[in-house]
Write a protein that holds these residues in place. Structure first.
Motif, mmCIF file in Angstrom:
data_model
loop_
_atom_site.group_PDB
_atom_site.id
_atom_site.type_symbol
_atom_site.label_atom_id
_atom_site.label_comp_id
_atom_site.label_asym_id
_atom_site.label_seq_id
_atom_site.Cartn_x
_atom_site.Cartn_y
_atom_site.Cartn_z
ATOM 1 N N GLY A 282 -0.633 -16.974 7.557
ATOM 2 C CA GLY A 282 -1.132 -18.126 8.635
ATOM 3 C C GLY A 282 -0.703 -18.997 8.812
ATOM 4 N N VAL A 283 0.267 -19.260 7.372
ATOM 5 C CA VAL A 283 0.877 -20.627 8.011
ATOM 6 C C VAL A 283 1.673 -20.709 8.645
ATOM 7 N N ALA A 284 1.770 -21.384 10.080
ATOM 8 C CA ALA A 284 2.872 -22.088 11.082
ATOM 9 C C ALA A 284 2.461 -20.505 11.431
ATOM 10 N N GLY A 285 1.829 -19.515 11.974
ATOM 11 C CA GLY A 285 1.565 -18.505 12.622
ATOM 12 C C GLY A 285 1.730 -17.463 12.001
ATOM 13 N N VAL A 286 2.893 -17.403 10.795
ATOM 14 C CA VAL A 286 3.686 -16.360 10.003
ATOM 15 C C VAL A 286 2.658 -15.631 9.056
ATOM 16 N N GLU A 287 3.108 -14.560 9.066
ATOM 17 C CA GLU A 287 2.022 -13.263 8.005
ATOM 18 C C GLU A 287 3.309 -12.019 7.468
ATOM 19 N N THR A 288 3.115 -12.241 6.288
ATOM 20 C CA THR A 288 3.453 -11.717 5.380
ATOM 21 C C THR A 288 2.535 -10.164 5.026
ATOM 22 N N ARG A 289 2.889 -9.005 5.039
ATOM 23 C CA ARG A 289 1.940 -8.026 4.340
ATOM 24 C C ARG A 289 3.350 -7.303 3.374
ATOM 25 N N TYR A 290 2.821 -6.820 2.508
ATOM 26 C CA TYR A 290 3.918 -5.803 1.452
ATOM 27 C C TYR A 290 3.244 -4.925 0.900
ATOM 28 N N LEU A 291 4.193 -3.740 0.515
ATOM 29 C CA LEU A 291 3.548 -3.283 -0.102
ATOM 30 C C LEU A 291 4.830 -2.582 -1.328
ATOM 31 N N SER A 292 4.486 -2.008 -2.305
ATOM 32 C CA SER A 292 4.700 -2.480 -3.840
ATOM 33 C C SER A 292 4.793 -0.503 -4.381
ATOM 34 N N PHE A 293 5.163 0.059 -4.604
ATOM 35 C CA PHE A 293 5.663 1.144 -5.590
ATOM 36 C C PHE A 293 5.355 1.571 -6.684
ATOM 37 N N SER A 294 4.666 2.317 -7.056
ATOM 38 C CA SER A 294 4.848 3.194 -8.311
ATOM 39 C C SER A 294 5.674 3.412 -9.226
ATOM 40 N N ARG A 295 6.340 3.050 -8.807
ATOM 41 C CA ARG A 295 7.736 3.207 -9.361
ATOM 42 C C ARG A 295 8.663 2.668 -8.635
ATOM 43 N N ASN A 296 10.650 3.156 -8.294
ATOM 44 C CA ASN A 296 11.705 2.960 -8.376
ATOM 45 C C ASN A 296 11.672 4.469 -7.439
ATOM 46 N N PHE A 297 11.475 4.002 -6.243
ATOM 47 C CA PHE A 297 11.552 5.711 -5.046
ATOM 48 C C PHE A 297 12.685 5.485 -4.253
ATOM 49 N N LYS B 262 8.550 21.757 -2.401
ATOM 50 C CA LYS B 262 7.390 21.113 -3.736
ATOM 51 C C LYS B 262 6.893 20.213 -2.581
ATOM 52 N N GLY B 263 7.272 20.023 -1.835
ATOM 53 C CA GLY B 263 6.228 19.255 -1.185
ATOM 54 C C GLY B 263 5.712 17.231 -1.449
ATOM 55 N N ARG B 264 5.891 17.023 -2.548
ATOM 56 C CA ARG B 264 5.716 16.231 -2.785
ATOM 57 C C ARG B 264 5.981 14.684 -1.921
ATOM 58 N N PRO B 265 4.985 13.756 -2.268
ATOM 59 C CA PRO B 265 5.413 12.502 -0.568
ATOM 60 C C PRO B 265 6.323 12.140 -1.163
ATOM 61 N N VAL B 266 7.284 11.361 -0.297
ATOM 62 C CA VAL B 266 8.409 10.717 0.044
ATOM 63 C C VAL B 266 8.772 9.155 -0.829
ATOM 64 N N TYR B 267 6.855 8.690 -1.085
ATOM 65 C CA TYR B 267 6.733 7.595 -2.056
ATOM 66 C C TYR B 267 5.458 7.636 -2.548
ATOM 67 N N ILE B 268 5.169 6.351 -3.535
ATOM 68 C CA ILE B 268 3.573 6.654 -3.791
ATOM 69 C C ILE B 268 3.381 4.730 -3.739
ATOM 70 N N ALA C 185 12.852 5.741 0.850
ATOM 71 C CA ALA C 185 11.071 5.500 0.824
ATOM 72 C C ALA C 185 11.059 4.290 1.105
ATOM 73 N N ALA C 186 11.949 3.623 0.589
ATOM 74 C CA ALA C 186 11.283 2.054 0.588
ATOM 75 C C ALA C 186 11.452 1.796 2.616
ATOM 76 N N LEU C 187 12.267 1.950 3.244
ATOM 77 C CA LEU C 187 12.505 2.041 4.452
ATOM 78 C C LEU C 187 11.198 2.455 5.655
ATOM 79 N N LEU C 188 11.077 4.272 4.501
ATOM 80 C CA LEU C 188 10.297 5.000 5.354
ATOM 81 C C LEU C 188 9.038 4.333 5.229
ATOM 82 N N ALA C 189 8.799 3.720 4.519
ATOM 83 C CA ALA C 189 7.557 2.866 4.078
ATOM 84 C C ALA C 189 7.127 1.625 5.454
ATOM 85 N N GLY C 190 8.176 1.267 4.803
ATOM 86 C CA GLY C 190 8.073 -0.031 6.055
ATOM 87 C C GLY C 190 7.893 0.012 7.074
ATOM 88 N N LEU C 191 8.644 1.529 7.420
ATOM 89 C CA LEU C 191 8.544 1.534 8.944
ATOM 90 C C LEU C 191 7.210 2.377 9.213
#
Length: 280
Positions: A21-36, A261-267, A40-46
Motif C-alpha cells: 500500500g506504500v506508494a501504491g505498491v502491493e506485494t503478495r507471496y506464496l510459500s511452498f511446503s518444500r522445494n517443488f 498418479k495425478g499429484r498436485p504440481v505444488y503445495i 512449479a513456482a512459475l505455474l503457481a505465480g501465474l
C-alpha cells in the motif's frame, strides 16, 4: 514465489507484504511446503496473478527489470500477446556449459515441432489470454520454454546481453541442467522413441546379415577361433544400443507414471492472501 527456500526469502517477503500500500505498491507471496522446483513456482505465480498483463522474472536480477517499460510499450503497440526476452551473449558462463546449451537448442529444435529459441529466458510479459492458456496445461513434467512455444500466440522478442547475478550462486549444476534438458526433449518430442525403434530394426537386420555371413564362413572354412575379439566388441556394442533404447523407453514410461498418479504440481504452505478466493 518462495519455492521452499532455506534462506531469508520468506522473511523479506513478509516485510514487503506488511508494507503493501506504500506508494501504491502491493506485494503478495506464496510459500511452498518444500522445494517443488522452478517450473512449479512459475505455474503457481501465474495461477495467482490477477492483472491483465503478467510479467515473470527471476529474483537473481539476471533479468533486467529496466526492460519492463519497453516490453509493455511493445506489447501494446505491436498487438502481440507476449513479449519475450533472449540473451545474445553468455558472458560469465563457463565455456563448457555454454557449448552444451547451444547443442541442446539445436537438438530439441530438430526433434520437436515446438520451436525453442536459443537464449530464450523465462523473463516475459504476457496478456491474460496467454496466461490462461499456460495455466490450462497442468502437466507435472513441465518445461516452460517449450510450453511458451506450444501455446502459440503472437510473440515479439527483445534481445539483451547477459547480466551477472546480483547475489548468491546458481543452484543449477551441470547434471541438473542435463536432466532438465532431457525433461524438455521428452516433454515435447516423441522422435527419440522413433529413433530407438528404427535403430532396433536396423540392428536386427544387421544381426541377421551377420548370422548368414557366419553360417557361410563356417560352411566354407570351418569354425576358426580367430575373430573372437571383434565378436566380443560387436556384442558389447549391440548390448549398449539395446540399453540406450531401453533407457529412452524408460524415460517416457516414467513420465507417464508421474502423470498417471495425478499429484498436485505444488503445495502451498503459507500465503499472504486467502487461497480460496482464487480457487486453490
Amino acid at each position: 514465489m518462495d519455492d521452499g527456500s532455506d534462506d531469508g526469502t520468506l522473511e523479506v517477503l513478509k516485510e514487503l507484504s506488511a508494507a503493501s500500500g506504500v506508494a501504491g505498491v502491493e506485494t503478495r507471496y506464496l510459500s511452498f511446503s518444500r522445494n517443488f522446483g522452478k517450473e512449479a513456482a512459475l505455474l503457481a505465480g501465474l495461477d495467482v496473478a490477477r492483472g491483465d498483463f503478467v510479467a515473470t522474472l527471476d529474483a537473481d536480477m539476471q533479468d533486467p527489470p529496466s526492460l519492463l517499460p519497453e516490453m509493455y510499450g511493445l506489447l501494446r503497440s505491436s498487438g502481440a500477446d507476449n513479449v519475450a526476452t533472449r540473451r545474445v551473449t553468455r558472458r560469465g558462463e563457463p565455456p563448457i556449459r555454454s557449448l552444451f546449451a547451444r547443442m541442446f537448442y539445436r537438438i530439441i529444435n530438430r526433434l520437436s515441432e515446438t520451436e525453442v529459441v536459443d537464449g530464450a529466458r523465462d523473463y516475459r510479459l504476457m496478456d491474460r489470454r496467454m496466461v490462461d492458456a499456460i495455466r490450462s496445461m497442468r502437466e507435472r513434467s513441465r518445461f516452460a520454454k517449450g510450453i511458451f512455444g506450444w501455446v502459440g500466440f503472437k510473440t515479439e522478442w527483445i534481445e539483451y546481453e547477459n547480466v551477472e547475478r546480483a547475489a548468491g550462486e546458481t543452484k543449477w549444476s551441470f547434471f541438473s541442467l542435463f536432466a532438465y534438458s532431457v525433461e524438455g526433449i521428452v516433454a515435447f518430442s516423441t522422435k527419440p522413441l522413433h529413433i530407438a525403434s528404427v535403430g532396433g530394426m536396423l540392428f536386427c537386420l544387421l544381426a541377421f546379415v551377420m548370422l548368414l555371413v557366419i553360417i557361410a564362413r563356417t560352411v566354407a572354412f570351418g569354425d576358426p577361433v580367430a575373430g573372437w575379439p571383434s565378436l566380443a566388441c560387436l556384442i558389447l556394442f549391440v548390448s549398449g544400443i539395446q540399453m540406450l533404447c531401453m533407457g529412452v523407453f524408460g524415460q517416457y514410461l516414467a513420465k507417464t507414471y508421474v502423470e498417471a498418479k495425478g499429484r498436485p504440481v505444488y503445495i502451498v504452505e503459507e500465503a499472504s492472501f486467502p487461497l480460496k478466493a482464487i480457487g486453490l
